[in-house]
Scaffold this motif. Structure first.
Motif, PDB file in Angstrom:
ATOM      1  N   ASN A  43     -24.201  28.691  20.386  1.00 52.83           N
ATOM      2  CA  ASN A  43     -25.317  27.753  20.350  1.00 52.83           C
ATOM      3  C   ASN A  43     -24.944  26.561  19.473  1.00 52.83           C
ATOM      4  OD1 ASN A  43     -27.709  26.406  20.158  1.00 52.83           O
ATOM      5  ND2 ASN A  43     -28.938  28.184  19.614  1.00 52.83           N
ATOM      6  N   PRO A  44     -24.598  25.435  20.093  1.00 53.54           N
ATOM      7  CA  PRO A  44     -24.181  24.276  19.300  1.00 53.54           C
ATOM      8  C   PRO A  44     -25.275  23.757  18.363  1.00 53.54           C
ATOM      9  CG  PRO A  44     -24.095  23.785  21.660  1.00 53.54           C
ATOM     10  CD  PRO A  44     -24.522  25.205  21.505  1.00 53.54           C
ATOM     11  N   GLU A  45     -26.536  23.864  18.766  1.00 57.96           N
ATOM     12  CA  GLU A  45     -27.630  23.393  17.903  1.00 57.96           C
ATOM     13  C   GLU A  45     -27.715  24.248  16.639  1.00 57.96           C
ATOM     14  OE1 GLU A  45     -31.133  23.488  20.271  1.00 57.96           O
ATOM     15  OE2 GLU A  45     -30.483  21.864  21.578  1.00 57.96           O
ATOM     16  N   ALA A  46     -27.602  25.553  16.798  1.00 55.70           N
ATOM     17  CA  ALA A  46     -27.653  26.448  15.636  1.00 55.70           C
ATOM     18  C   ALA A  46     -26.444  26.208  14.744  1.00 55.70           C
ATOM     19  CB  ALA A  46     -27.700  27.902  16.091  1.00 55.70           C
ATOM     20  N   LYS A  47     -25.297  25.980  15.359  1.00 54.13           N
ATOM     21  CA  LYS A  47     -24.082  25.724  14.577  1.00 54.13           C
ATOM     22  C   LYS A  47     -24.241  24.451  13.758  1.00 54.13           C
ATOM     23  CE  LYS A  47     -19.988  26.563  16.423  1.00 54.13           C
ATOM     24  NZ  LYS A  47     -18.748  26.434  17.204  1.00 54.13           N
ATOM     25  N   GLU A  48     -24.810  23.423  14.371  1.00 50.85           N
ATOM     26  CA  GLU A  48     -25.002  22.150  13.661  1.00 50.85           C
ATOM     27  C   GLU A  48     -26.023  22.306  12.530  1.00 50.85           C
ATOM     28  OE1 GLU A  48     -24.190  18.598  12.364  1.00 50.85           O
ATOM     29  OE2 GLU A  48     -23.103  19.597  13.980  1.00 50.85           O
ATOM     30  N   ARG A  49     -27.097  23.073  12.777  1.00 53.97           N
ATOM     31  CA  ARG A  49     -28.080  23.324  11.713  1.00 53.97           C
ATOM     32  C   ARG A  49     -27.422  24.030  10.529  1.00 53.97           C
ATOM     33  NH1 ARG A  49     -31.597  24.992  15.813  1.00 53.97           N
ATOM     34  NH2 ARG A  49     -31.212  27.156  15.275  1.00 53.97           N
ATOM     35  N   LEU A  50     -26.585  25.014  10.828  1.00 53.07           N
ATOM     36  CA  LEU A  50     -25.898  25.743   9.766  1.00 53.07           C
ATOM     37  C   LEU A  50     -24.981  24.814   8.987  1.00 53.07           C
ATOM     38  CD1 LEU A  50     -25.184  28.422   8.378  1.00 53.07           C
ATOM     39  CD2 LEU A  50     -23.394  28.704  10.088  1.00 53.07           C
TER      40      LEU A  50
END
Length: 82
Positions: A43-50
């Protein structure tokens, strides 16, 4: 039920929960590690949030460290005789 009976039941349940967690901790940690890895890798969005959270944390820690160093330097300057 009396208060002492309720307290005894709570205490025994807490002990049972503690034993269960201790018994299954290794398998749970393995499961959670895989879950988190898949969650962030897929999940690129979750990765970016992290990554955003990590960057904010690092920036905050650097600022705290610089602030502490600056405070020490000013103390040294004030303490040195002229």
């Amino acid at each position: 039920m009396t208060k002492s009976t309720i307290e005894t039941k709570k205490q025994s349940q807490m002990e049972a929960n503690k034993r269960y967690r201790a018994k299954n901790r290794e398998s749970y940690n393995t499961y959670m590690k895989e879950y988190q890895k898949n969650r962030y890798n897929n999940n690129p969005e979750a990765k970016e949030r992290l990554r955003t959270q990590q960057r904010k944390y690092v920036a905050r820690k650097r600022a705290e460290k610089l602030e502490a160093e600056n405070a020490e330097e000013t103390e040294e300057i004030v303490l040195q005789p002229k």
